[in-house]
Write a protein that holds these residues in place. Structure first.
Motif, PDB file in Angstrom:
ATOM      1  N   SER A   1      -5.790  -2.226  -6.774  1.00 25.83           N
ATOM      2  CA  SER A   1      -5.555  -0.899  -6.780  1.00 25.83           C
ATOM      3  C   SER A   1      -4.744  -0.480  -7.908  1.00 25.83           C
ATOM      4  CB  SER A   1      -4.640  -0.801  -5.400  1.00 25.83           C
ATOM      5  OG  SER A   1      -3.508  -1.420  -5.408  1.00 25.83           O
TER       6      SER A   1
ATOM      7  N   ILE B   1      -6.168  -5.011  -2.914  1.00 26.44           N
ATOM      8  CA  ILE B   1      -6.668  -4.572  -1.534  1.00 26.44           C
ATOM      9  C   ILE B   1      -7.699  -5.525  -1.269  1.00 26.44           C
ATOM     10  CG2 ILE B   1      -8.197  -2.857  -0.638  1.00 26.44           C
ATOM     11  CD1 ILE B   1      -7.298  -0.835  -2.541  1.00 26.44           C
TER      12      ILE B   1
ATOM     13  N   MET C   1      -9.452   3.829  -1.294  1.00 23.82           N
ATOM     14  CA  MET C   1      -8.910   3.416  -2.569  1.00 23.82           C
ATOM     15  C   MET C   1      -9.723   2.807  -3.734  1.00 23.82           C
ATOM     16  SD  MET C   1      -5.396   4.152  -2.522  1.00 23.82           S
ATOM     17  CE  MET C   1      -4.959   2.951  -3.677  1.00 23.82           C
TER      18      MET C   1
ATOM     19  N   THR D   1      -3.431   6.927   5.783  1.00 24.20           N
ATOM     20  CA  THR D   1      -2.979   5.613   5.691  1.00 24.20           C
ATOM     21  C   THR D   1      -1.992   5.273   6.696  1.00 24.20           C
ATOM     22  OG1 THR D   1      -0.730   6.032   4.440  1.00 24.20           O
ATOM     23  CG2 THR D   1      -2.537   5.615   3.220  1.00 24.20           C
TER      24      THR D   1
ATOM     25  N   GLN E   1      -9.666  -0.765   4.424  1.00 20.61           N
ATOM     26  CA  GLN E   1      -8.873  -1.672   3.446  1.00 20.61           C
ATOM     27  C   GLN E   1      -7.329  -1.966   3.765  1.00 20.61           C
ATOM     28  OE1 GLN E   1      -9.009   1.621   0.316  1.00 20.61           O
ATOM     29  NE2 GLN E   1     -10.875   0.488  -0.669  1.00 20.61           N
TER      30      GLN E   1
ATOM     31  N   TRP F   1      -4.088  -2.782   2.012  1.00 22.02           N
ATOM     32  CA  TRP F   1      -3.587  -2.596   0.614  1.00 22.02           C
ATOM     33  C   TRP F   1      -2.094  -3.199   0.703  1.00 22.02           C
ATOM     34  CZ3 TRP F   1      -1.307   2.764  -1.293  1.00 22.02           C
ATOM     35  CH2 TRP F   1      -1.043   2.751  -2.787  1.00 22.02           C
TER      36      TRP F   1
ATOM     37  N   TYR G   1       0.897  -4.308  -1.948  1.00 22.04           N
ATOM     38  CA  TYR G   1       1.657  -3.890  -2.997  1.00 22.04           C
ATOM     39  C   TYR G   1       3.106  -3.863  -2.938  1.00 22.04           C
ATOM     40  CZ  TYR G   1       2.441   0.810  -1.203  1.00 22.04           C
ATOM     41  OH  TYR G   1       2.891   1.617  -0.474  1.00 22.04           O
TER      42      TYR G   1
END
Length: 342
Positions: A36, A69, A108, A129, A159, A161, A163
């Motif tokens: 991402s 992702i 994304m 999201t 997806q 995600w 992070y």
């Protein structure tokens, strides 16, 4: 039941970058994964029981970092359980407090950062999201920690995600790396239990002692992490009943496909009113993806009491003369006995 959807241990992959100058999805080294932002990678990690010696690595430094992702079709209204293992490693001294974010999203794009740019600014998702979990690391956490999150998507997503991020007030220039391994997803449903009842004696009278036996079987779990379901059992008695021994509570652990029989010795008061009376077995658990799950099984039972006086020429007195018989005996002459079954 719980149905495994994917399990990524990041072992036995080839061609993935081991530093910050490549992409985890380059040359399809890691199927179903894309970057991402920044340059997340698969690299060497501390081994643990049940895990290998490689893991997904995402770095962070102040307002920048890396993100990865996992592609999957999450269905609206379906309950899932996500499990993963993580630890952190500082670039030098202890890292700044950091949060690993787990977010559902769509659309994304695959990021391609500059070849020498390990970290990059956090991108803005192009659509809705849903945050499903966060893991906070106040300081360096050199040992693996294991977390589980249950969630239900509010809409369809494609997806997951992952992070790290550092809050503005915590940005002191001390970056680090988060190692993620054994990422697993299960699709969940309510636990499914079945019951079999056996009552002894089959036809009691008021004042008799009896035993209720309940066989409880776990046909499917409800996304229980270790595969077992802990059950709190309570037998709820109708009026005029008491427990002849012990009490009506129990705690048992069942794995899928297992059964266990619970016996409850009871005593009925001679003044028990006419039935049916309902005995209720209540089963509760708050494990896994099914908080405060409750299941009830009700069994109605008929007793013989206050049998009506038969409308015969002679007044009859009723008494129990066998396990499944009631006799009516004449209280006047000539004597007569009528036997009936129930």
């Amino acid at each position: 039941m719980s149905l495994a959807q994917f399990f990524d241990d990041f072992n036995n992959v080839s061609g993935c970058p081991t530093d910050c100058f490549g992409f985890i999805d380059e040359d399809n080294c890691l199927p179903d994964w894309i970057s991402s932002h920044g340059t997340p990678r698969v690299g060497t990690a501390n081994p643990f029981n049940g895990g290998g010696n490689s893991a997904l690595q995402t770095t962070f430094l102040d307002a920048e970092g890396e993100g990865a992702i996992r592609l999957y079709d999450f269905q609206s209204g379906q309950t899932y359980m996500l499990s993963l293992a993580n630890y952190t490693d500082p670039a030098g001294t202890d890292h700044d407090p950091v949060t690993l974010n787990l977010v559902l999203t769509n659309y994304m794009p695959h990021s391609v950062s500059a070849p020498n740019d390990c970290d990059a600014p956090l991108p803005n998702p192009p659509g809705p999201t849903q945050l499903i979990g966060q893991i906070h690391f106040a300081q360096t956490t050199p040992n693996w920690q294991f977390d589980t999150f249950c969630f239900t998507p509010q809409q369809n997503f494609t997806q997951l995600w992952i992070y790290p991020s550092v809050a503005p007030q915590d940005r002191n220039g001390n970056g680090g790396v988060i190692f993620t391994d054994n990422l697993g997803l299960e699709m969940c449903s309510e636990p499914k239990l079945s019951y079999q009842k056996q009552v002894i004696p089959a036809y009691p009278c008021p004042g008799d002692d009896l035993t209720l036996d309940w066989e409880i079987c776990l046909d499917q779990d409800g996304c229980i992490g270790d595969g077992d379901l802990l059950l709190d059992i309570t037998l709820l008695l109708p009026p005029y009943f008491s427990f002849a021994a012990g009490n009506g509570t129990a705690q048992i652990t069942l794995a899928v496909g297992q059964c266990q029989t619970l016996s409850f010795p009871l005593h009925s008061d001679p003044q028990t009113p006419l039935l049916p009376l309902d005995f209720i077995l209540e089963v509760k658990t708050d494990w896994g993806c099914n908080p405060d799950f409750t299941d009830r099984d009700t069994f109605s039972f008929n007793f013989s009491q206050s049998l009506p006086v038969a409308d015969f020429t002679y007044e009859l007195g009723a008494f129990r003369c066998g396990a499944r018989e009631v006799c009516f005996t004449s209280l006047a002459q000539p004597a007569a006995t009528i036997r009936t079954y129930f």
